[in-house]
Structure formats: structure tokens, C-alpha cells
Enzyme design. Structure first.
Site, short mmCIF file in Angstrom:
data_model
loop_
_atom_site.label_atom_id
_atom_site.label_comp_id
_atom_site.label_asym_id
_atom_site.label_seq_id
_atom_site.Cartn_x
_atom_site.Cartn_y
_atom_site.Cartn_z
N CYS A 114 -13.32 -25.85 -22.08
CA CYS A 114 -14.57 -25.92 -21.30
C CYS A 114 -15.56 -24.82 -21.67
CB CYS A 114 -14.27 -25.88 -19.82
SG CYS A 114 -13.08 -27.12 -19.32
N HIS A 255 -20.33 -23.66 -15.69
CA HIS A 255 -19.49 -24.82 -16.03
C HIS A 255 -19.24 -25.64 -14.76
CE1 HIS A 255 -16.32 -27.34 -17.39
NE2 HIS A 255 -15.33 -26.62 -16.88
N ASN A 285 -15.72 -32.87 -14.28
CA ASN A 285 -15.57 -31.84 -15.30
C ASN A 285 -15.57 -32.50 -16.68
OD1 ASN A 285 -14.70 -29.87 -17.05
ND2 ASN A 285 -13.00 -29.16 -15.78
N1 ACO Z 1 -6.00 -36.59 -3.37
C1 ACO Z 1 -5.33 -36.31 -2.26
N2 ACO Z 1 -4.47 -35.29 -2.17
C2 ACO Z 1 -4.31 -34.50 -3.25
C3 ACO Z 1 -4.99 -34.74 -4.44
C4 ACO Z 1 -5.87 -35.83 -4.49
N3 ACO Z 1 -6.59 -36.15 -5.59
N4 ACO Z 1 -4.63 -33.79 -5.35
C5 ACO Z 1 -3.76 -32.99 -4.72
N5 ACO Z 1 -3.56 -33.42 -3.46
C6 ACO Z 1 -2.68 -32.86 -2.44
C7 ACO Z 1 -1.53 -32.09 -3.05
O1 ACO Z 1 -0.46 -32.96 -3.38
C8 ACO Z 1 -1.19 -31.15 -1.92
O2 ACO Z 1 -0.44 -31.83 -0.97
P1 ACO Z 1 0.84 -31.11 -0.28
O3 ACO Z 1 0.25 -29.95 0.47
O4 ACO Z 1 1.37 -32.19 0.61
O5 ACO Z 1 1.73 -30.69 -1.39
C9 ACO Z 1 -2.55 -30.84 -1.29
O6 ACO Z 1 -3.43 -31.92 -1.70
C10 ACO Z 1 -3.14 -29.52 -1.74
O7 ACO Z 1 -3.06 -29.43 -3.16
P2 ACO Z 1 -3.59 -28.19 -3.94
O8 ACO Z 1 -3.33 -28.38 -5.39
O9 ACO Z 1 -3.05 -26.95 -3.31
O10 ACO Z 1 -5.16 -28.31 -3.63
P3 ACO Z 1 -6.31 -27.30 -3.94
O11 ACO Z 1 -7.04 -27.02 -2.69
O12 ACO Z 1 -5.84 -26.13 -4.76
O13 ACO Z 1 -7.28 -28.16 -4.85
C11 ACO Z 1 -7.89 -28.44 -7.17
C12 ACO Z 1 -6.82 -28.66 -6.12
C13 ACO Z 1 -9.13 -29.23 -6.76
C14 ACO Z 1 -7.38 -28.98 -8.49
C15 ACO Z 1 -8.24 -26.95 -7.27
O14 ACO Z 1 -7.07 -26.18 -7.38
C16 ACO Z 1 -9.11 -26.64 -8.46
O15 ACO Z 1 -10.26 -27.03 -8.49
N6 ACO Z 1 -8.60 -25.90 -9.44
C17 ACO Z 1 -9.37 -25.60 -10.64
C18 ACO Z 1 -9.33 -26.76 -11.57
C19 ACO Z 1 -10.34 -26.61 -12.66
O16 ACO Z 1 -11.49 -26.31 -12.39
N7 ACO Z 1 -9.96 -26.82 -13.91
C20 ACO Z 1 -10.92 -26.67 -14.96
C21 ACO Z 1 -10.34 -26.39 -16.22
S1 ACO Z 1 -9.81 -27.84 -17.02
C22 ACO Z 1 -10.05 -27.64 -18.70
O17 ACO Z 1 -10.31 -26.60 -19.19
C23 ACO Z 1 -9.86 -28.89 -19.58
#
Ligand code: ACO
Length: 328
Positions: A114, A255, A285
Site C-alpha cells: 500500500c 492511504h 483499500n
Molecule cells: N463482519 C462481521 N464480523 C466480523 C467481520 C466482518 N466482516 N470481520 C471480523 N468480524 C468479527 C470477528 O470475528 C470478531 O468476532 P469475535 O469477537 O466473535 O471473535 C469481531 O468481529 C472483532 O474482530 P476484530 O478483528 O477484533 O475487529 P477489529 O475491530 O479489529 O476490526 C479490522 C477489524 C477492520 C480488520 C481492523 O483491525 C483493521 O482495520 N485493521 C487494519 C487493516 C488494514 O488497514 N490493512 C491494510 C493493509 S493491507 C495491505 O497492505 C495489502
């Protein structure tokens, strides 16, 4: 480095198919409410079965050449940033160069996930310092939905496809924007936090079904934490190095990975909310293409006037991160 590095043009291209959060809710156990609250994303674009990353990049490249009033035959370099290339070899840059009929240019890909747009701009500045007569086509092209695991709700809701392109020179033509400074870094000790699979570590024989190693894997929470910290500190570093404060920035174009990450970085930098540009809601993204896509939209919305200073920042797989100052 004081070498002149001018952008003569800036363009983008996205595929026409729109995949909404409601569409995804029919494919995996998710909801519009969860995706919107956690990421700010409402929809993303998905390329057609007949398209590859290079096709998106080629279309953006045609627009960039047109805006710069240049023919492909005038180019000396074609560089592509991508983490979802059509193939391990040939490079996306060579495929685009071939389609354009650019001839015997230097052509290669940059792999910085990214942060690819920022890494590429920094690289173009170095090339122009060494060879001020260079005329560079720089393309960011991504097909992330091709490596999205549509059974993994934790990743497949985040990504979309798209491309951006620009022409860079150091000559006397009036530029659209000038690169003021760029800082690009990485922390390779965190290389396992984001993996886009499908490389040679995926060991298959002819006829084997692909496994989960073929797709995107991400430790979301950890990525989130590092993203906020690294993007904030590298922005502070570039401002300080240039004797600037956040008040000298007219538009902040980070980004577009997640609205919550963008808001957290904006708040750490204490930048006015109305100076922060976002379009993650429409594209998700798109990795290296995300910053050029945002710049093109900001320009189309009249938010980039001549004289304005833009601070850009990005982070991605590697982990890579960077910050760049552009003057329009
Ligand atoms: N829909 C519903 N529930 C979901 C989903 C979904 N799409 N995805 C995860 N959950 C659930 C999980 O299973 C979990 O449930 P549990 O508590 O029963 O286990 C709960 O939601 C919380 O999951 P977390 O992973 O802790 O959620 P978080 O608040 O951290 O959000 C996210 C996840 C959006 C991915 C966040 O961590 C994030 O944005 N991280 C950064 C990602 C990013 O920006 N990456 C960019 C780089 S990629 C590249 O370079 C190619």
C-alpha cells in the site's frame, strides 16, 4: 535531495463492477452495519473476469499520457507499483509498456504494497536526479479481489481494485505538482502481519486445488496499531525535516484503508478534520492505487488549487510506510 521532480499529470481508472456491503453480506457472515462501523467502507470495485491489474493500469496510463500531452514513444521509463501483479514475470510495467508501444524503455515493478505510490514517487525523484532528461510513466495497479478469500469475512470486506498513473519529468514544462520531499521506510521484522499469497512459497503441482496460502492474510488488530503509530510519526518527521507545521498543510491525503485509522492519525497530527480527504467509502483499500485515486478525486472536487501543499502518507505489507509532500 534537491532534484526537480514534477508531476505533469495524474489520472485513475476503476473497474465498473460495484460490490456493496449488502452484496458481501450475501457471500459471508457480515453486515453493512459491521463493515461501515469498523472500516467506513460502503462499496468497492471489482475487476471483470476478462481484466487484470495491467488492464486497469493501462487505462490510467492512457489518461496520464493524454493529460501530459505526451506519446508513449517519448517515455524513457515505465514503472509500476503493485502487490497483485498479473504474474510473477513479466512485470506489470513491461505488460503496460508493451500495450502502449513504448519501445525500449526501462520497465520494472516496485513491490511496497500500500506504500507503493509513495515509494514510487521517491524512486522517480532519484531517477530524475541521476537523469534529468528522463520522462517517466509511473502506474499503480491493483487487483486485490483476485487474492481475496471470499470465505474469510475478516479480510474480504476490506479490499477493492483500481489504478492510478502519473507522468514525471524534471524539464521546464509547467507542472501540475512538484514533489517537495519524500521519506520511505519499512520494518521487515513485521513481514508476517500482511501476506498476499500466490508466490512461489505456495507449492502446487498441476491440478492441485489452491489452499488458503493463495490468498490475503492479515493480523488486523496488529496492523491497525502499527499503521496509526508509523503513519503519524513519519508525517511528523517529514514536516519537521522541512521546517513545517501541520498548519502549513492544505490537504492531508492518507492511504485509504480504514476510516478509523485515518481519523486516529488525523487526531494525533491535530489536523483540522476538513483538511482530511477520504474516499475509502467508495473503493475500500486499493493498496498502492489508493492515494492516487484519492488525489484524482480531490482534484475533481476542486479541493486541490494551485499553490496548495498536500501531505500524503501510507503503510502496507512489509511493513512499509512513508510520507510525501506535494506542492500543487
Ligand atoms: N463482519 C462481521 N464480523 C466480523 C467481520 C466482518 N466482516 N470481520 C471480523 N468480524 C468479527 C470477528 O470475528 C470478531 O468476532 P469475535 O469477537 O466473535 O471473535 C469481531 O468481529 C472483532 O474482530 P476484530 O478483528 O477484533 O475487529 P477489529 O475491530 O479489529 O476490526 C479490522 C477489524 C477492520 C480488520 C481492523 O483491525 C483493521 O482495520 N485493521 C487494519 C487493516 C488494514 O488497514 N490493512 C491494510 C493493509 S493491507 C495491505 O497492505 C495489502
Amino acid at each position: 535531495m534537491n532534484a526537480r521532480c514534477n508531476l505533469l499529470s495524474l489520472s485513475s481508472h476503476v473497474p465498473s463492477q460495484v460490490l456493496t456491503n449488502d452484496d458481501l453480506a450475501k457471500m459471508v457472515d457480515t453486515s453493512d452495519e459491521w463493515i461501515t462501523t469498523r472500516t467506513g467502507i460502503k462499496e468497492r470495485r471489482r475487476l471483470a473476469a476478462t481484466e487484470n491489474a495491467s488492464d486497469l493500469g493501462y487505462k490510467a496510463a492512457l489518461k496520464a499520457l493524454d493529460e501530459a500531452g505526451m506519446k508513449a514513444g517519448e517515455l524513457t521509463h515505465v514503472i509500476a507499483a503493485t502487490c497483485t501483479p498479473d504474474s510473477l514475470c513479466p512485470s506489470v510495467a513491461c505488460i503496460i509498456s508493451g500495450k502502449l508501444g513504448a519501445g525500449a524503455v526501462m520497465a520494472f515493478d516496485v513491490s511496497a504494497a500500500c506504500s507503493g505510490f509513495l515509494y514510487g514517487l521517491s524512486l522517480c525523484r532519484s531517477i530524475l536526479a541521476q537523469d534529468p532528461a528522463a520522462r517517466i510513466l509511473f502506474v499503480c495497479a491493483e487487483a486485490l479481489t483476485r487474492r481475496s478469500d471470499w470465505t474469510d469475512r475478516t479480510t474480504c470486506v476490506l479490499f477493492g481494485d483500481g489504478a492510478g498513473a502519473c507522468i514525471l519529468t524534471a524539464d521546464d514544462r509547467p507542472p501540475l505538482a512538484t514533489l517537495e520531499d519524500a521519506i520511505c521506510k519499512s520494518d521487515g521484522s513485521l513481514n508476517q502481519l500482511i501476506i498476499v499469497g500466490g508466490g512461489t512459497a505456495s507449492q502446487y503441482k498441476q491440478g492441485d486445488p489452491v489452499g488458503s496460502d493463495f490468498f490475503i492474510h492479515m493480523q488486523g488488530r496488529e496492523v491497525y496499531r502499527h499503521a496509526v503509530r508509523q503513519m503519524s510519526s513519519i508525517c511528523e518527521e517529514i514536516l519537521e525535516r522541512n521546517g513545517l507545521s501541520i498548519r502549513d498543510v492544505d490537504l492531508f491525503v492518507p492511504h485509504q484503508a480504514n476510516l478509523r485509522i485515518i481519523e486516529a492519525v488525523g487526531s494525533r497530527l491535530e489536523i483540522d478534520a476538513d483538511k482530511v480527504f477520504t474516499n475509502v467509502e467508495h473503493y475500500g483499500n486499493t493498496s498502492s492505487a489508493s492515494v492516487p485515486l484519492a488525489l484524482v478525486e480531490a482534484r475533481a472536487q476542486g479541493r486541490l488549487e494551485p499553490g496548495m501543499r498536500v501531505l500524503m502518507t501510507a503503510f502496507g505489507g512489509g511493513l512499509t510506510f512513508g510520507a510525501t509532500l506535494l506542492r500543487f
